[in-house]
Enzyme design. Structure first.
Site, short mmCIF file in Angstrom:
data_model
loop_
_atom_site.label_atom_id
_atom_site.label_comp_id
_atom_site.label_asym_id
_atom_site.label_seq_id
_atom_site.Cartn_x
_atom_site.Cartn_y
_atom_site.Cartn_z
N ARG A 207 -9.96 136.12 137.35
CA ARG A 207 -10.79 136.88 136.86
C ARG A 207 -12.54 135.58 137.48
O ARG A 207 -12.02 134.39 136.36
CB ARG A 207 -10.94 136.19 135.29
CG ARG A 207 -9.84 137.44 134.91
CD ARG A 207 -10.03 138.53 135.13
NE ARG A 207 -8.24 139.60 134.40
CZ ARG A 207 -8.28 140.66 133.56
NH1 ARG A 207 -10.05 140.75 132.52
NH2 ARG A 207 -7.53 141.42 133.19
N GLU A 209 -15.21 135.00 136.19
CA GLU A 209 -16.12 134.48 135.28
C GLU A 209 -16.42 133.49 135.25
O GLU A 209 -15.36 132.20 134.39
CB GLU A 209 -15.16 135.22 133.74
CG GLU A 209 -15.19 136.56 134.07
CD GLU A 209 -13.80 137.47 132.59
OE1 GLU A 209 -13.36 136.56 132.33
OE2 GLU A 209 -13.85 139.00 132.72
N ARG A 215 -10.78 128.56 125.81
CA ARG A 215 -10.17 129.27 125.47
C ARG A 215 -9.93 129.63 127.17
O ARG A 215 -9.16 130.70 127.50
CB ARG A 215 -10.65 130.54 125.22
CG ARG A 215 -11.14 130.08 123.22
CD ARG A 215 -11.23 131.23 122.21
NE ARG A 215 -12.44 131.61 122.74
CZ ARG A 215 -13.11 132.03 122.83
NH1 ARG A 215 -14.19 130.46 122.87
NH2 ARG A 215 -14.20 132.84 123.58
N HIS A 216 -10.46 129.83 127.79
CA HIS A 216 -10.56 131.12 129.40
C HIS A 216 -10.12 129.89 130.57
O HIS A 216 -10.57 128.51 130.57
CB HIS A 216 -12.08 131.12 129.64
CG HIS A 216 -12.77 132.19 128.26
ND1 HIS A 216 -13.46 131.96 127.45
CD2 HIS A 216 -11.98 133.68 128.96
CE1 HIS A 216 -13.25 132.95 126.76
NE2 HIS A 216 -13.65 133.50 126.93
N GLU A 349 -8.44 136.96 120.64
CA GLU A 349 -7.35 137.24 120.90
C GLU A 349 -6.12 136.65 121.97
O GLU A 349 -6.58 135.63 123.24
CB GLU A 349 -8.57 138.29 121.27
CG GLU A 349 -7.88 139.75 122.75
CD GLU A 349 -8.54 139.86 123.56
OE1 GLU A 349 -8.45 140.00 124.77
OE2 GLU A 349 -9.88 139.44 123.59
N SER A 352 -4.86 142.47 125.72
CA SER A 352 -5.08 143.69 125.64
C SER A 352 -4.18 144.10 125.69
O SER A 352 -3.28 144.74 127.04
CB SER A 352 -6.15 143.67 126.25
OG SER A 352 -6.72 145.24 126.72
N ARG A 399 -2.64 131.38 127.13
CA ARG A 399 -3.51 131.30 125.96
C ARG A 399 -2.66 131.30 124.09
O ARG A 399 -2.68 130.23 123.14
CB ARG A 399 -4.16 132.73 125.53
CG ARG A 399 -5.45 132.23 124.12
CD ARG A 399 -6.25 133.48 124.42
NE ARG A 399 -7.04 133.39 125.24
CZ ARG A 399 -8.88 133.73 125.88
NH1 ARG A 399 -8.61 135.13 125.13
NH2 ARG A 399 -9.12 133.82 126.37
#
Length: 425
Positions: A207, A209, A215-216, A349, A352, A399
């Site tokens: 990703r 981002e 968390r990422h 989270e 998904s 995570r």
């Protein structure tokens, strides 16, 4: 350095098996973890893949910590309990230079520095324990799905288009063509259902981002599952609940690592609570005075929901019925909502998922609305030839591991993390 002829003709014994050999001679292979002199005696701690043990002797010629050793002696009771080795002799197999960081004292090292030396610092007992727990998470995931007749697949990580569109794709040149690193195996999972009905994959996703949060990651390990012939997303949530139960069961077998990390594992209830996104946002407004602009609960909303349901007895909660604007194009629509869900664990989270569109015309229209019709034609064409009702989910392995262990940063749950600031080592 080769093993000298003076070593005894004994098979290697792992440290975890020493209780079977109390009072007997053993031969160990491992790494010199620490060393010290005390009252004319030399004490060393030897580390192998299964644990550590203290060894004692006089007049040893000890190399630097992190050197590889062959050591032999007798297994005896230590004065303060447990077992130790009364050393008869040792050989240095590989001598280490003085390390830039002391492995037993990594808790005192700044995290960024520890990650800079990750190839060395993964030798630390806590660091190694975290990665062993991650391995147990993967074993539990595979074991749960193998038991339910799933087939493990492997899908491309070099792709011509993103599974979800958007700008969070790493672009690269592929022999003069535009290509990308896969942000999800989603489209391939769906296509494989026509052959196998139930599939899963354990593999990296990427990703692009620019997050710099705890968390990422920009590369992480995704645990993906997809199954056909479902009635609704409820079938998918029930499957994930069983999978999580098996994962926690597998992790519970890592007793030594959990003790070292002082981690408390959660209970996975037979029925994880559900709440729709609309109801969740109303609950937050009513109970906590919390509002947000968008339709997709943000991290603060997730945190509050986690605390709310934890007080009610569950560390897990499914958020269901996401609005269409907050879900990928392939999510099954139901009016203004969808059959998509997220799973929150301890206020964050981790999943998904949902039911997917399986009708060709409906899917083609969804890709057209999303502006992806041309780039995803190979995917949508497969649905022209029949696809059963289906759905699935994806769990971020690092995570989940970080949350299970109460780690403050997801980077500690990956051997060599990649984020927007880190491309080495």
């Amino acid at each position: 350095m080769s093993i000298s002829s003076s070593s005894p003709a004994l098979p290697r014994t792992l440290i975890r098996n020493l209780p079977q050999f109390e009072g007997q001679r053993v031969r160990l292979l491992g790494t010199l973890h620490t060393r010290r002199n005390l009252g004319g005696l030399q004490f060393l701690v030897l580390r192998d893949r299964s644990g550590t043990v203290q060894a004692v002797e006089q007049h040893l010629d000890l190399p630097s910590p992190e050197s590889s050793l062959e050591l032999w002696g007798t297994v005896v009771r230590a004065p303060k309990g447990g077992l130790e080795i009364q050393v008869e002799g040792l050989n240095t197999l590989s001598s280490a230079q003085t390390t830039p960081l002391e492995i037993p004292k990594l808790a005192l090292v700044h995290q960024a520095t520890a990650l800079d030396w990750r190839g060395l610092t993964v030798r630390g007992l806590r660091e190694r324990a975290i990665l062993k727990i991650l391995a147990a998470v993967l074993r539990g995931f595979r074991a749960a799905l193998d038991a339910e007749d799933f087939t493990e697949i492997s899908t491309p990580k070099l792709v011509s288009a993103g599974a979800e569109g958007g700008a969070n794709l790493f672009a690269l040149d592929y022999f003069g063509q535009a290509a990308y690193l896969a942000q999800s195996p989603q489209l391939y999972k769906q296509m494989m259902l026509g052959a196998f009905e139930r599939v899963y994959e354990v593999g990296p996703v990427f990703r692009a981002e620019p997050h710099a949060t705890s968390r990422h990651l920009n590369e992480y390990l995704s645990l993906d599952a997809e199954l056909a012939y479902i009635s609704s997303e409820e079938d998918v949530m029930e499957l994930e609940t069983r999978v999580l139960g098996r994962i926690v069961q597998e992790v519970s077998g890592c007793a030594a690592e959990l003790d070292l990390l002082e981690a408390k594992l959660p209970e996975v209830p037979a029925q994880i609570p559900r709440i729709t996104v609309a109801d969740a946002l109303e609950l937050l407004r009513r109970e906590y005075g919390y509002t947000q602009a968008g339709p997709d609960p943000d991290h603060e909303a997730e945190r509050l929901l986690g605390e709310h349901f934890a007080r009610a007895g569950s560390e897990w909660v499914f958020l269901t019925r996401f609005p269409a604007s907050a879900r990928p194009f392939y999510t099954y629509p139901e009016g203004e909502e969808t059959r998509g869900f997220d799973l929150l664990f301890r206020g964050t989270e981790i999943t998904s998922g949902g039911q997917r569109i399986h009708d060709y015309e409906q899917l083609r229209a969804a890709t057209e609305r999303s502006g992806l019709e041309a780039s995803l034609q190979d995917y949508t064409e497969i649905f022209r030839y029949g696809m059963p009702p289906h759905g699935g989910f994806a769990i971020g392995a690092e995570r989940l591991t970080a949350l299970l262990l109460g780690l403050g940063n997801i980077r500690l749950a990956r051997a060599f993390p990649r984020d927007c600031h880190r491309l080495t080592p």
